[in-house]
Motif scaffolding. Structure first.
Motif, mmCIF file in Angstrom:
data_model
loop_
_atom_site.group_PDB
_atom_site.id
_atom_site.type_symbol
_atom_site.label_atom_id
_atom_site.label_comp_id
_atom_site.label_asym_id
_atom_site.label_seq_id
_atom_site.Cartn_x
_atom_site.Cartn_y
_atom_site.Cartn_z
ATOM 1 N N ASN A 5 50.425 25.388 27.670
ATOM 2 C CA ASN A 5 50.121 25.968 28.984
ATOM 3 C C ASN A 5 50.968 27.197 29.196
ATOM 4 O OD1 ASN A 5 48.177 24.251 30.068
ATOM 5 N ND2 ASN A 5 49.764 22.691 30.399
ATOM 6 N N GLU A 6 50.331 28.242 29.708
ATOM 7 C CA GLU A 6 51.078 29.457 29.999
ATOM 8 C C GLU A 6 50.960 29.673 31.496
ATOM 9 O OE1 GLU A 6 50.829 33.961 28.171
ATOM 10 O OE2 GLU A 6 49.050 33.077 29.034
ATOM 11 N N SER A 7 52.071 29.663 32.208
ATOM 12 C CA SER A 7 51.947 29.957 33.639
ATOM 13 C C SER A 7 52.787 31.192 33.935
ATOM 14 C CB SER A 7 52.379 28.769 34.477
ATOM 15 O OG SER A 7 53.741 28.538 34.301
ATOM 16 N N ASN A 8 52.107 32.214 34.361
ATOM 17 C CA ASN A 8 52.771 33.491 34.577
ATOM 18 C C ASN A 8 52.451 34.014 35.954
ATOM 19 O OD1 ASN A 8 54.116 34.051 32.240
ATOM 20 N ND2 ASN A 8 52.361 34.983 31.238
ATOM 21 N N LYS A 9 53.440 34.603 36.581
ATOM 22 C CA LYS A 9 53.181 35.324 37.823
ATOM 23 C C LYS A 9 53.006 36.772 37.393
ATOM 24 C CE LYS A 9 55.121 34.593 42.345
ATOM 25 N NZ LYS A 9 56.391 34.346 43.025
ATOM 26 N N ILE A 10 51.827 37.331 37.645
ATOM 27 C CA ILE A 10 51.531 38.666 37.113
ATOM 28 C C ILE A 10 51.773 39.725 38.190
ATOM 29 C CG2 ILE A 10 49.757 40.102 35.993
ATOM 30 C CD1 ILE A 10 50.131 37.639 34.375
ATOM 31 N N PRO A 11 52.658 40.673 37.939
ATOM 32 C CA PRO A 11 52.860 41.715 38.962
ATOM 33 C C PRO A 11 51.669 42.662 39.051
ATOM 34 C CG PRO A 11 54.170 42.203 37.005
ATOM 35 C CD PRO A 11 53.498 40.881 36.759
ATOM 36 N N ALA A 144 43.214 42.324 29.037
ATOM 37 C CA ALA A 144 43.403 41.014 28.420
ATOM 38 C C ALA A 144 42.817 39.870 29.234
ATOM 39 C CB ALA A 144 44.893 40.766 28.199
ATOM 40 N N SER A 145 42.668 40.084 30.530
ATOM 41 C CA SER A 145 42.153 39.017 31.375
ATOM 42 C C SER A 145 41.663 39.628 32.694
ATOM 43 C CB SER A 145 43.268 37.990 31.631
ATOM 44 O OG SER A 145 42.748 36.886 32.316
ATOM 45 N N VAL A 146 40.990 38.812 33.473
ATOM 46 C CA VAL A 146 40.540 39.308 34.781
ATOM 47 C C VAL A 146 40.759 38.219 35.829
ATOM 48 C CG1 VAL A 146 38.751 40.890 33.935
ATOM 49 C CG2 VAL A 146 38.166 38.512 34.325
ATOM 50 N N ASN A 147 40.872 38.670 37.060
ATOM 51 C CA ASN A 147 40.951 37.731 38.163
ATOM 52 C C ASN A 147 39.658 37.874 38.965
ATOM 53 O OD1 ASN A 147 41.813 37.359 41.240
ATOM 54 N ND2 ASN A 147 43.099 36.077 39.941
ATOM 55 N N VAL A 148 38.863 36.785 38.964
ATOM 56 C CA VAL A 148 37.555 36.850 39.611
ATOM 57 C C VAL A 148 37.559 35.961 40.851
ATOM 58 C CG1 VAL A 148 35.061 36.447 39.325
ATOM 59 C CG2 VAL A 148 36.428 37.156 37.372
ATOM 60 N N ASN A 149 37.039 36.513 41.921
ATOM 61 C CA ASN A 149 36.950 35.731 43.141
ATOM 62 C C ASN A 149 35.627 36.033 43.830
ATOM 63 O OD1 ASN A 149 37.619 34.098 45.240
ATOM 64 N ND2 ASN A 149 39.207 35.447 46.086
ATOM 65 N N ASP A 150 34.900 34.995 44.185
ATOM 66 C CA ASP A 150 33.641 35.157 44.907
ATOM 67 C C ASP A 150 32.677 36.112 44.186
ATOM 68 O OD1 ASP A 150 32.018 34.475 46.946
ATOM 69 O OD2 ASP A 150 32.814 35.941 48.384
ATOM 70 N N GLY A 151 32.590 35.958 42.856
ATOM 71 C CA GLY A 151 31.639 36.738 42.072
ATOM 72 C C GLY A 151 32.040 38.186 41.822
ATOM 73 N N LYS A 152 33.303 38.521 42.150
ATOM 74 C CA LYS A 152 33.756 39.896 41.914
ATOM 75 C C LYS A 152 35.092 39.901 41.189
ATOM 76 C CE LYS A 152 31.628 42.537 45.599
ATOM 77 N NZ LYS A 152 31.770 43.194 46.886
ATOM 78 N N VAL A 156 42.275 43.453 37.017
ATOM 79 C CA VAL A 156 42.220 43.354 35.556
ATOM 80 C C VAL A 156 43.654 43.236 35.073
ATOM 81 C CG1 VAL A 156 41.651 44.605 33.436
ATOM 82 C CG2 VAL A 156 40.041 44.619 35.367
ATOM 83 N N ILE A 157 43.882 42.268 34.201
ATOM 84 C CA ILE A 157 45.240 42.052 33.696
ATOM 85 C C ILE A 157 45.388 42.781 32.365
ATOM 86 C CG2 ILE A 157 46.875 40.285 32.906
ATOM 87 C CD1 ILE A 157 45.216 38.514 35.091
ATOM 88 N N THR A 158 46.377 43.630 32.314
ATOM 89 C CA THR A 158 46.560 44.473 31.131
ATOM 90 C C THR A 158 47.760 43.993 30.317
ATOM 91 O OG1 THR A 158 47.993 46.019 32.312
ATOM 92 C CG2 THR A 158 45.632 46.480 32.339
ATOM 93 N N ARG A 164 52.736 42.169 30.677
ATOM 94 C CA ARG A 164 51.446 41.707 31.206
ATOM 95 C C ARG A 164 51.449 41.982 32.707
ATOM 96 N NH1 ARG A 164 47.586 37.969 29.092
ATOM 97 N NH2 ARG A 164 46.844 36.517 30.670
ATOM 98 N N ARG A 165 50.558 42.885 33.138
ATOM 99 C CA ARG A 165 50.567 43.295 34.541
ATOM 100 C C ARG A 165 49.130 43.421 35.038
ATOM 101 N NH1 ARG A 165 53.883 48.740 34.632
ATOM 102 N NH2 ARG A 165 52.290 49.252 33.110
ATOM 103 N N ALA A 166 48.969 43.540 36.334
ATOM 104 C CA ALA A 166 47.598 43.591 36.875
ATOM 105 C C ALA A 166 47.326 44.896 37.609
ATOM 106 C CB ALA A 166 47.382 42.420 37.818
ATOM 107 N N ILE A 167 46.068 45.323 37.539
ATOM 108 C CA ILE A 167 45.598 46.479 38.316
ATOM 109 C C ILE A 167 44.509 45.973 39.255
ATOM 110 C CG2 ILE A 167 44.524 48.762 38.213
ATOM 111 C CD1 ILE A 167 45.371 49.022 35.359
ATOM 112 N N LYS A 168 44.640 46.252 40.527
ATOM 113 C CA LYS A 168 43.577 45.874 41.487
ATOM 114 C C LYS A 168 42.433 46.870 41.363
ATOM 115 C CE LYS A 168 44.457 44.209 45.700
ATOM 116 N NZ LYS A 168 45.123 44.093 47.006
#
Ligand SMILES: Cc1cc2nc3c(=O)[nH]c(=O)nc-3n(C[C@H](O)[C@H](O)[C@H](O)COP(=O)(O)OP(=O)(O)OC[C@H]3O[C@@H](n4cnc5c(N)ncnc54)[C@H](O)[C@@H]3O)c2cc1C
Length: 396
Positions: A5-11, A144-152, A156-158, A164-168
């Motif tokens: 399991n990988e649990s990360n808080k992504i900035p 590398a990954s995405v955060n999807v909510n309510d079909g959107k 995007v996690i880079t 490992r960071r996120a762009i809204k």
């Protein structure tokens, strides 16, 4: 299989209106068109140059933007990038009848409107152009990954040197060539049933200068085979979406290049390889399952939601309108594709995957992404007007 399991808080370190994943020709075109509509655009590219297969992959032939009957069919960024690719000279196979005033008859009899360019100069010119238009380019960066909510997709996690960071994001254009963002966000995809043959294009130097050796030709789609195809490098086939298999593709390609160089030198040709492809030369891997596929049946067919026109690189005559609905699917509202991962029938894919079509689809997708975060509900007429304003032709 065992799991950890990988649990990360992504900035969240940045935000943009349009995120373009992948900086191949489709990504260049998408980023450029979105920026020109006034969007704040970030382009993620895994490698350290723009152009994808068209530069790092050494596929330096910009196939035709004409129909082979003397008429230009693709305009807008498709033509702009073709010209950009040879702006500093270094053009081989320049069809002079397309770079001067000429009649349709002269052009029909002559070469098609295509160029062979220097991939390195094209990568540099494209980078300069995107920077001038205000696009933020992040190299060495994988979506590398995405955060999807309510079909959107919200973010995007880079992954890159900064971790490992996120762009809204407001909307995302998947130009990864392999529909990576579609898969990450749960959108339905299709794979290439026929599977890829080995390719190992490389540059060599001999007494006549530098040449591109296109080792590993494209094969015909299964439904068009007539038994006269060139010999393949190996009988192996590759899906292009499995890490071990891609590594084998690369190793086999290196083997074939070595064999080719040694064979030529044994024939006293004095050949020296000067550039190897740095990304795998896979033609078709994975595409979005869009609403309506581009199809060979569309030849000369008027399509109501056309957002561009392109031709058939294999044959003189056929022309196709690009349906907007071939670029997005039903699963993720703010995700659109461009380039070789747009939706086509299996047989048509060989036509839509090439560089000029990637530019046409990129411009349509990038423009749309600047206008909406819900592609299915976009007013297509508005999109068409914006494209036509920029010089895109959407009818024959
Ligand atoms: C052997 C071969 C010969 C060909 N011959 C021709 C030809 O003569 N003429 C022609 O016009 N076309 C030709 N093609 C087709 C053409 O080169 C490609 O289909 C076209 O360049 C694809 O452009 P694209 O932008 O869709 O994808 P790509 O060029 O594949 O670009 C995708 C980009 O996304 C990046 N990327 C991928 N995943 C991620 C991620 N998760 N995060 C961030 N970045 C990512 C990659 O590094 C790459 O730069 C050929 C293809 C092959 C393989």
């Amino acid at each position: 299989m065992e799991y950890i399991n990988e649990s990360n808080k992504i900035p969240i370190y940045d935000e943009c209106d349009v995120l373009v994943a992948g900086g191949g020709v489709a990504g260049i075109s998408a980023a450029l068109s979105a920026a020109r509509q006034g969007a704040k655009v970030t382009l993620l590219e895994r490698e350290y140059m723009l152009g994808g297969l068209g530069t790092a992959g050494l596929i330096a032939i910009y196939l035709p933007i004409c129909d082979g009957m003397g008429n230009q069919v693709s305009f807008g960024i498709a033509e702009e990038l073709l010209k950009l690719s040879v702006e500093h000279g270094f053009a081989r196979r320049n069809p002079e009848e397309w770079f001067r005033e000429a009649t349709v008859e002269e052009r029909a009899k002559g070469n098609r409107y295509l160029v062979e360019y220097n991939p390195h100069m094209f990568a540099i010119s494209a980078e300069k152009l995107l920077l001038k238009e205000g696009v933020k380019i992040l190299y060495g960066t994988v979506a590398a990954s995405v955060n999807v909510n309510d079909g959107k997709i919200n973010a995007v996690i880079t992954e890159n040197k900064s971790g490992r960071r996120a762009i809204k994001v407001k909307s995302v254009v998947d130009c990864t060539g392999d529909a990576d963002i579609c898969v990450l966000s749960g959108a339905e995809v299709e794979t290439y049933v026929q599977k890829n043959v080995l390719a190992a294009w490389y540059y060599f130097y001999d007494k006549n200068g530098i040449k591109l050796n296109p080792l590993g030709y494209a094969e015909l789609p299964d439904d068009e085979k007539d038994g006269t195809e060139p010999e393949m490098l190996t009988q192996d086939r590759f899906t292009g979406i499995d890490a071990e298999e891609i590594s084998r593709f690369i190793q086999l390609g290196h083997e074939k290049i070595e064999e080719d160089v040694l064979r030529r030198n044994a024939n006293e040709e004095t050949v020296e390889p000067v550039t190897l492809p740095s990304i795998p030369q896979l033609r078709m891997t994975r595409m979005i399952k869009g609403i309506c596929p581009s199809s060979k049946e569309d030849d000369h067919k008027e399509i109501e939601d056309s957002v561009g026109v392109f031709s058939n690189w294999r044959a003189r005559g056929p022309v196709y309108q690009l349906s907007f609905r071939s670029l997005y699917g039903k699963d993720v509202k703010n995700l659109i594709t461009a380039g070789r991962c747009m939706y086509s029938t299996q047989s048509m894919w060989d036509i839509t995957r090439v560089i000029p079509v990637c530019a046409v689809t990129g411009e349509a997708a990038g423009t749309a992404a600047a206008l909406t975060d819900d592609f299915a509900s976009l007013d297509v007429k508005l999109l068409q007007d914006k494209l036509v304003e920029k010089g895109v032709k959407i009818t024959f």
